[in-house]
Design a protein around this motif. Structure first.
Motif, PDB file in Angstrom:
ATOM      1  N   LYS A 105     -76.906 -40.655  47.616  1.00 34.46           N
ATOM      2  CA  LYS A 105     -77.154 -39.296  47.963  1.00 34.46           C
ATOM      3  C   LYS A 105     -78.628 -38.777  47.031  1.00 34.46           C
ATOM      4  O   LYS A 105     -78.929 -39.484  45.544  1.00 34.46           O
TER       5      LYS A 105
ATOM      6  N   LYS B 183     -75.784 -32.743  54.946  1.00 39.46           N
ATOM      7  CA  LYS B 183     -77.684 -33.330  53.659  1.00 39.46           C
ATOM      8  C   LYS B 183     -77.625 -34.797  54.355  1.00 39.46           C
ATOM      9  O   LYS B 183     -76.647 -35.560  54.173  1.00 39.46           O
ATOM     10  N   LYS B 184     -78.661 -35.115  54.795  1.00 41.65           N
ATOM     11  CA  LYS B 184     -78.445 -36.712  54.981  1.00 41.65           C
ATOM     12  C   LYS B 184     -78.192 -37.805  53.834  1.00 41.65           C
ATOM     13  O   LYS B 184     -79.608 -37.288  52.561  1.00 41.65           O
ATOM     14  N   GLU B 185     -77.646 -38.990  54.102  1.00 43.75           N
ATOM     15  CA  GLU B 185     -77.684 -39.943  52.619  1.00 43.75           C
ATOM     16  C   GLU B 185     -78.568 -40.892  53.257  1.00 43.75           C
ATOM     17  O   GLU B 185     -78.680 -41.189  54.573  1.00 43.75           O
TER      18      GLU B 185
ATOM     19  N   ASP C 292     -75.664 -38.413  57.952  1.00 41.30           N
ATOM     20  CA  ASP C 292     -74.617 -37.039  56.864  1.00 41.30           C
ATOM     21  C   ASP C 292     -73.373 -38.109  56.626  1.00 41.30           C
ATOM     22  O   ASP C 292     -72.380 -38.016  57.518  1.00 41.30           O
ATOM     23  N   PHE C 293     -73.296 -39.188  55.441  1.00 39.69           N
ATOM     24  CA  PHE C 293     -72.367 -39.599  55.534  1.00 39.69           C
ATOM     25  C   PHE C 293     -71.024 -38.556  55.108  1.00 39.69           C
ATOM     26  O   PHE C 293     -69.862 -39.321  55.421  1.00 39.69           O
ATOM     27  N   ASP C 294     -71.501 -37.713  54.523  1.00 39.78           N
ATOM     28  CA  ASP C 294     -69.976 -37.363  53.777  1.00 39.78           C
ATOM     29  C   ASP C 294     -70.360 -35.730  54.070  1.00 39.78           C
ATOM     30  O   ASP C 294     -69.191 -35.162  53.736  1.00 39.78           O
ATOM     31  N   SER C 295     -70.542 -35.305  55.514  1.00 39.52           N
ATOM     32  CA  SER C 295     -70.238 -34.008  56.127  1.00 39.52           C
ATOM     33  C   SER C 295     -70.893 -33.340  55.424  1.00 39.52           C
ATOM     34  O   SER C 295     -70.285 -32.192  55.395  1.00 39.52           O
ATOM     35  N   ASP C 296     -71.658 -32.564  54.432  1.00 45.75           N
ATOM     36  CA  ASP C 296     -72.451 -31.907  53.738  1.00 45.75           C
ATOM     37  C   ASP C 296     -73.390 -30.803  54.481  1.00 45.75           C
ATOM     38  O   ASP C 296     -74.435 -30.471  53.267  1.00 45.75           O
TER      39      ASP C 296
HETATM   40 CA    CA Z   1     -74.287 -35.711  53.841  1.00 44.28          CA
END
Ligand code: CA
Ligand code: CA
Length: 686
Positions: free
Chosen positions: A192, A176-178, A170-174
């Motif tokens: 994404k 969901k996984k990137e 989860d690169f952008d901490s939302d």
């Molecule tokens: Ca994410």
């Protein structure tokens, strides 16, 4: 000293980077690893007597707790994990240059076996973005493809170069996984789902990390970075300081680092495997060890290192004191060379410009550093990613060339913005100590393009054309931030045009802005056109941008490549058919030879075996042809995937994703004219 809690020596070699641990029966963790000769071994220390009946798996003749899975082709990636959550146990996934196998080890059956034209260099298993089912995502020849447990590819996109490694996070901490994609061109791209949200460029490094893993080895609640190296070293580094808190050595290269409860005692071990088949499991350090995982000699090394540093610092301090004393004792002594300390108001100026070069020097961007008074610059150190060999560059003029300014040529190989971290040593001609100025300058993205006067004869035929809702003044700001424009550049209101010449190859670049907001960029370099569109899109925060494009020369080349792909495909089919025919002939020759042997007709038997020998030679030759054909095919498919990726990069947001998926559909249905239409106008429908 932290010692392994178990050590095993398997009598199988392990292919580097191809180690995975999985609970293939839902309970017992087993190690799976690719070994030589197209096999995967599964080490199961928990249940002794397992018998496999079907064709893929056989018992290892060397070890009773090892089963062998026949892949019959060099394995290029391997992983294990939950692909179908309803099954309740892990699947084993094995990729080769042509296929992906999802295997149910427990039931000894294929979950699916798919042909993958772009090969599988790397694999990762998990969920991506909003796609609900877990995917086995493979990266190959400039392409990424994700399969669900039924073998349907729910995800496909293209990327800039051959994929070497993949990770989900989860690169952008939302929440969901990137997908993080590392590739041959040293770029790390963050996807994404099928949209690239970040790109980082790394430089080549001398040491090869074979496997990395996150594991809390010193029990402080924070993961360390565990790295297995090609020279057999394993080390654990603190994520904050980079300090090595533990290391161990294997006698051969490390093939993989994984974790699992391998002794089934409720404790997760860190498991390191070497290419020679040695396996060591470590438990985290106990409370008594207080994070002290290495023997004392290493502590002593550290103390030695620190006292060395202390000595250096003391010496430096003494120098400063001497200098100050000299200043105070002779404040009127102004002769050059006597002074040690530079005036307090000394300033360092930097300027970036473009130099068109001459007979002796190629065109380049130029960094000019100067001081504001009669001090001289003794040396300059520049640290910058991807510009200099070894990331740093030192400039130190000879004594008779010392002055208060230095010009440094810079030739970035790629159009990416680069931070130049500078350290300039400023003092006087005979100074022994220098004041060090530290500063950072950003080299703009398109610094290798010189503003030139336009002439219609040199205008490239290839172009991209689009409309943005921005005032011309904002476009001028974008130009100023991204190009090295001469200081006297004065751009009027729209309509206007600017013309640049590439310092790398002399190619022309025209950017024309009409009062309607329509922008045309003429360049024969499709990558440059894509870079300019992506740069404008991020500067103006454009989410979706449709673009009309034409690159006649490039598209003609692509048309030729597609014809070749067709040819190689048909050769491949013919060779496969020949191979099938030949294996039938072999079977019948073998039967006839054996019949002759039973009849004691030695002459006939010998003849049959001679024929068999000749046929075998033919087969080997055919195999070589097939291999070459496949290599050629891969090379051409890579060019096709790159073309799709480039056509995508000419657009932004939804139009970009539409172009990529429409291109793929056109290629699948072999509709070449539609493909070129999509690349030109961005859509298949007229
Ligand atoms: Ca994410
Ligand atoms: Ca830790």
């Amino acid at each position: 000293m932290l010692l392994p809690v178990f050590t095993l020596k398997l009598r199988h070699k392990i292919s580097p980077r191809m180690v995975a641990i999985g609970r293939y029966d839902g309970t017992h963790p087993c190690l799976a690893a690719a070994t030589q000769a197209g096999k995967v071994f599964i080490h199961n220390p928990h249940t002794r007597s397992q018998h496999f009946s079907a064709s893929r798996v056989s018992q290892s003749p060397l070890e009773s707790d090892v089963s062998l899975l026949n892949i019959n082709q060099a394995v290029s990636c391997l992983t294990a994990g939950v692909l179908n959550p309803e099954l309740g146990y892990d699947a084993l996934l094995v990729g080769t240059q042509t296929n992906l196998l999802a295997y149910d080890v427990y039931n000894n059956s294929d979950l699916f076996y798919r042909e993958v034209a772009d090969g599988a260099n790397a694999i990762v298993l998990g969920t991506l973005g909003d796609i609900p089912s877990p995917l086995a995502i493979i990266g190959g020849n400039c392409a990424l493809q994700g399969f669900d447990h039924e073998g349907d590819d729910l995800f496909w996109t293209v990327t800039g170069d051959n994929v070497h490694s993949l990770a989900l996070c989860d690169f952008d901490s939302d929440g969901k996984k990137e997908l993080l994609v590392g590739s041959e061109d040293f770029d790390i791209r963050v996807f994404k789902e099928d949209e690239i949200v970040a790109e980082m460029t790394e430089t080549e490094s001398k040491n090869h990390a074979m496997s990395i893993h996150a594991y809390d080895l010193n029990s402080d609640g924070v993961h360390e970075l565990i790295t297995g190296w090609s020279n057999g070293k394993v080390d654990a580094r603190s994520d904050r300081t980079g300090e090595v808190i533990f290391k161990d050595n294997f006698s051969s290269a490390v093939a993989g680092v994984v974790e699992g409860d391998y002794r089934m005692d409720g404790h997760i071990q860190l498991i390191c495997c070497s290419v020679d088949g040695e396996i060591r499991g470590y438990l985290p350090g106990t409370a008594e060890m207080k994070g002290n995982l290495m023997d004392t000699s290493i502590e002593q090394d550290l103390i030695r290192e620190l006292s060395q540093k202390k000595q250096t610092l003391l010496l430096e301090l003494r120098n400063y004191e001497e200098n100050t004393k000299a200043e105070l004792s002779s404040p009127l002594n102004e002769t050059d060379g006597q002074r040690g300390v530079i005036p307090a108001n000394t300033k360092l100026h930097t300027a970036l410009s473009v130099s068109l070069g001459n007979e002796t020097q190629a065109a380049h961007a130029e960094l000019c550093i100067s001081t504001s008074n009669d001090t001289i610059i003794r040396a300059v150190l520049i640290f910058a990613e991807g510009i200099f060999v070894g990331e740093s560059h030192v400039v130190h003029p000879s004594m008779h060339n010392l002055s208060n300014s230095i010009r440094i040529p810079i030739t970035p190989p790629k159009d990416v913005p680069v931070d130049l971290h500078l350290k300039a040593f400023v003092g006087y001609r005979s100074s022994t100590q220098f004041h060090v100025f530290e500063l950072t300058r950003q080299l703009p993205r398109f610094s290798m393009y010189a503003l030139t006067s336009p002439d219609s004869a040199s205008e490239p035929l290839s172009y991209v054309n689009f409309v943005i809702a921005e005032r011309a003044q904002r476009v001028v700001i974008w130009l100023n931030q991204n190009f090295l424009l001469p200081e006297d550049t004065n751009i009027q209101n729209a309509p206007f045009q600017v013309c640049f010449t590439s310092l790398r190859n002399g190619g022309r670049l025209y950017i024309k802005i009409r009062s309607s907001g329509e922008i045309t960029v003429n360049t024969d370099d499709i990558d440059l056109a894509g870079d300019i569109i992506q740069s404008m899109a991020s500067f103006f925060s454009i989410e979706d941008l449709q673009v009309e494009a034409d690159f006649p020369v490039y598209f003609e080349e692509l048309r030729k490549v597609l014809v070749k792909v067709d040819e190689y495909h048909s050769v491949h089919q013919k060779l496969s058919a020949d191979m099938a025919d030949n294996s039938n002939v072999i079977r019948s020759l073998l039967v006839r030879a054996e019949d002759a042997r039973l009849m004691r007709d030695m002459k006939t038997m010998k003849n049959r075996y001679m024929e068999l020998y000749d046929l075998n030679k033919d087969l080997l030759n055919e195999y070589k042809i097939r291999c070459n054909n496949h290599t050629e095919l891969l090379g051409n498919l890579k060019a096709v995937n790159q073309a799709i990726q480039r056509a995508g990069r000419l657009r932004v947001g939804k139009p970009k994703n539409q172009v990529i998926s429409a291109c793929r559909d056109a290629i699948r249905s072999n509709n070449i004219n539609t493909l070129f239409r999509i690349m030109r106008v961005g859509t298949a429908s007229s």
